[in-house]
Design an enzyme around this catalytic site. Structure first.
Site, PDB file in Angstrom:
ATOM      1  N   PRO A  44      -1.451   8.026  -6.675  1.00  0.00           N
ATOM      2  CA  PRO A  44      -1.032   6.449  -6.624  1.00  0.00           C
ATOM      3  C   PRO A  44       0.248   6.470  -5.646  1.00  0.00           C
ATOM      4  CG  PRO A  44      -0.113   8.039  -8.704  1.00  0.00           C
ATOM      5  CD  PRO A  44      -1.173   8.834  -7.707  1.00  0.00           C
ATOM      6  N   ARG A  93       1.765   2.772  -4.672  1.00  0.00           N
ATOM      7  CA  ARG A  93       2.126   1.597  -5.050  1.00  0.00           C
ATOM      8  C   ARG A  93       2.724   1.592  -6.442  1.00  0.00           C
ATOM      9  NH1 ARG A  93      -0.082  -3.168  -2.836  1.00  0.00           N
ATOM     10  NH2 ARG A  93      -1.848  -1.936  -2.282  1.00  0.00           N
ATOM     11  N   ARG A 135       3.308  -8.314   3.991  1.00  0.00           N
ATOM     12  CA  ARG A 135       2.199  -8.460   2.971  1.00  0.00           C
ATOM     13  C   ARG A 135       1.762  -9.790   2.919  1.00  0.00           C
ATOM     14  NH1 ARG A 135       1.822  -6.828  -1.534  1.00  0.00           N
ATOM     15  NH2 ARG A 135      -0.422  -5.672  -1.436  1.00  0.00           N
ATOM     16  N   CYS A 137       9.900 -16.462  14.718  1.00  0.00           N
ATOM     17  CA  CYS A 137       9.408 -17.625  15.347  1.00  0.00           C
ATOM     18  C   CYS A 137       7.826 -17.632  15.057  1.00  0.00           C
ATOM     19  CB  CYS A 137       9.672 -17.269  16.822  1.00  0.00           C
ATOM     20  SG  CYS A 137      11.308 -17.432  16.999  1.00  0.00           S
ATOM     21  N   TYR A 179       5.017  -0.692   0.635  1.00  0.00           N
ATOM     22  CA  TYR A 179       4.361  -1.248   1.690  1.00  0.00           C
ATOM     23  C   TYR A 179       5.232  -2.258   2.235  1.00  0.00           C
ATOM     24  CZ  TYR A 179       0.159   1.604  -0.075  1.00  0.00           C
ATOM     25  OH  TYR A 179      -0.368   2.594  -0.299  1.00  0.00           O
TER      26      TYR A 179
END
Ligand code: LLP
Length: 463
Positions: A321, A323, A360, A391, A421
């Site tokens: 694991p 995340r 993300r 931009c 992440y």
């Protein structure tokens, strides 16, 4: 990629019918404990605090944007995973989610192992004192230099990802006079994302060696004959942000089937299986992740049942694991800049970061939540899109959310569940300076990854 994520997600006003939120939450000041780190709460003045320190103080001391990581939550999650899996299994934290030397030390103290997937991650792990035998080395295209280093330092396992790599690792190990412990990563024919899994259309990707067509069996055959390799097990990773255990069930069944075939053909019972990472977390109140003990029980039951049916001794299980451990432990703190109400559409709230600190949303159409963090407000909710300062019109941090309509420049807003992440995929786009990661624990805050400076940028630009 939470439950409602879709590759071609809503970008326009129809979000109210297609999107995540159909109505504002009952209380805009409430902090849903599902998406916030464990020690986060509001103090008497209404400011959000973590580890006992208000964000107003944190912003003053460390600036914005910044990631604030709840160290005691991180450690508690490590312990929960280690306890849930117990002595007969191994938990490898996936360093790609977020890795720093402080994190490596916490992992050691809490009894976890570490999965790395590059020379850089390996260096970070070793530098912080992680014993090499507790490291697994991953990657679909490890360089010879990376392989040499991993074998030399004696990593606990290298996860082999292709036929060429089987030969390459064997060759390096033999040259160095070693026998390297390895697993073979197989593609089981399951691709799982969010709450669904698809049992077709999965082999068309770059990782692993397919079970289909006997390729994985051939890989085992080769690995067993090479002197430099000690084949200890089979590895399978089926995807990310998964809530449903059904994909793991199919994966475990197919891996055990391979173990049975290996026993029948070679008379060898491989002692380990690794079922990868990918367990989902709550990014919004709609997500319902599972607890580590439920996951451990489900995986343990599946493997035991399948092994019994195949007449095999239950192998040692490991999981990876990333995340699920670090994701919920951090939030990103931003200062509100310009606010642009678009009549009949929504209000665009610009912050002092954006896609450089959280790619993300742009990359996966990921869902996030947001809260006014420097104070509470009783003003009416307004529909907002939180955007960055880059931009690019796709520079969106939170697609659809509600914030109080008295929001003003200078307010601090916080986006929870950014521990995984976000810093690890941060960029210097537009020469943005990547934000610091500040660990907060028991009333103390300390920088574990410092903010980049303009000198850092110029140092790389050799002119
Ligand atoms: N093990 C292997 C072999 C992996 O490839 C991964 C993730 C993990 C473990 C950890 O997965 P986790 O438990 O963290 O889901 N950048 C994407 C996620 C990419 C995951 C790649 N591999 C995102 O931000 O959602």
């Amino acid at each position: 990629m939470s439950r409602s994520a879709h590759p071609a997600g809503p970008r326009h006003a129809d979000v109210m019918t297609e999107g995540h939120y159909t109505a504002p939450p009952a209380d805009l000041n409430a902090l849903d404990e599902k998406v916030w780190a464990r020690t986060v709460s509001r103090n008497e003045d209404g400011a959000v605090a973590v580890g006992g320190i208000e964000v107003t103080r944190l912003a003053e001391e460390f600036g914005t944007p910044a990631y604030f990581l709840d160290e005691s939550d991180f450690r508690a999650r490590c312990r929960a995973w280690a306890d849930a899996f117990g002595r007969d299994a191994d938990v490898f934290y996936a360093g790609k989610a977020f890795l720093s030397r402080a994190v490596v030390r916490w992992l050691q103290e809490e009894g976890l192992n570490l999965d790395v997937c590059s020379g850089g991650e390996l260096t970070t792990a070793l530098d912080a004192g992680m014993p090499a035998e507790r490291i697994a080395f991953h990657g679909n295209n490890k360089s010879v230099a990376e392989i040499e280093r991993a074998v030399e330092v004696g990593v606990g396992r290298i996860v082999l990802d292709s036929f060429q790599e089987i030969a390459r690792v064997a060759h390096v190990a033999q040259r160095l006079g070693r026998r390297q412990r390895v697993q073979i990563r197989v593609t089981v024919g399951v691709e799982a994302h969010t709450h669904e899994f698809i049992a077709t259309a999965h082999e068309d990707q770059k990782f692993g060696i397919a079970l289909a067509g006997g390729q994985a069996a051939e890989a085992v055959r080769r690995a067993l004959t090479l002197d430099g390799l000690e084949l200890v097990g089979i590895h399978s990773h089926i995807g990310s942000q998964i809530f449903d255990m059904a994909g793991f069930e199919v994966s475990a069944r197919r891996v055990v089937q391979l173990l049975a075939e290996v026993r029948d053909e070679h008379g060898v019972e491989l002692p380990e299986i690794d079922l990868g990472g990918g367990l989902g977390i709550a990014y919004t109140s709609e997500d319902d992740p599972r607890e580590p003990h439920e996951i451990a029980k489900a995986l343990g039951d599946i493997v035991t049942r399948e092994c019994e049916a195949a007449g095999l001794a239950t192998p040692r299980i490991s999981v990876e694991p990333g995340r699920a451990i670090v994701g919920p432990t951090a939030f990103t703190l931003y200062e509100v800049g310009t606010i642009k109400p678009l009549e009949g559409l929504r209000t665009y709230v610009s912050v002092d970061g954006g896609m450089s600190d959280n790619i993300r949303t742009a990359l996966y159409d990921a869902e996030y939540s947001v809260a006014l963090a420097s104070r509470t407000s009783d003003a009416e909710p307004m529909l907002v899109r939180v955007v960055g300062k880059h931009c690019e019109s796709g520079d969106i941090v939170v697609k659809d959310a509600f914030l109080p309509s008295d929001l003003a420049p200078g307010d601090l807003i916080a986006v929870p569940a950014t521990g995984a992440y976000c810093r690890s995929m941060a960029s210097n786009y537009n020469h943005a300076l990547r934000p610091p990661v500040v660990a907060v624990r028991d009333g103390e805050a300390r920088v574990i990854v410092r903010r980049e400076t303009e000198e850092d940028l110029l140092r790389l630009d050799v002119g």
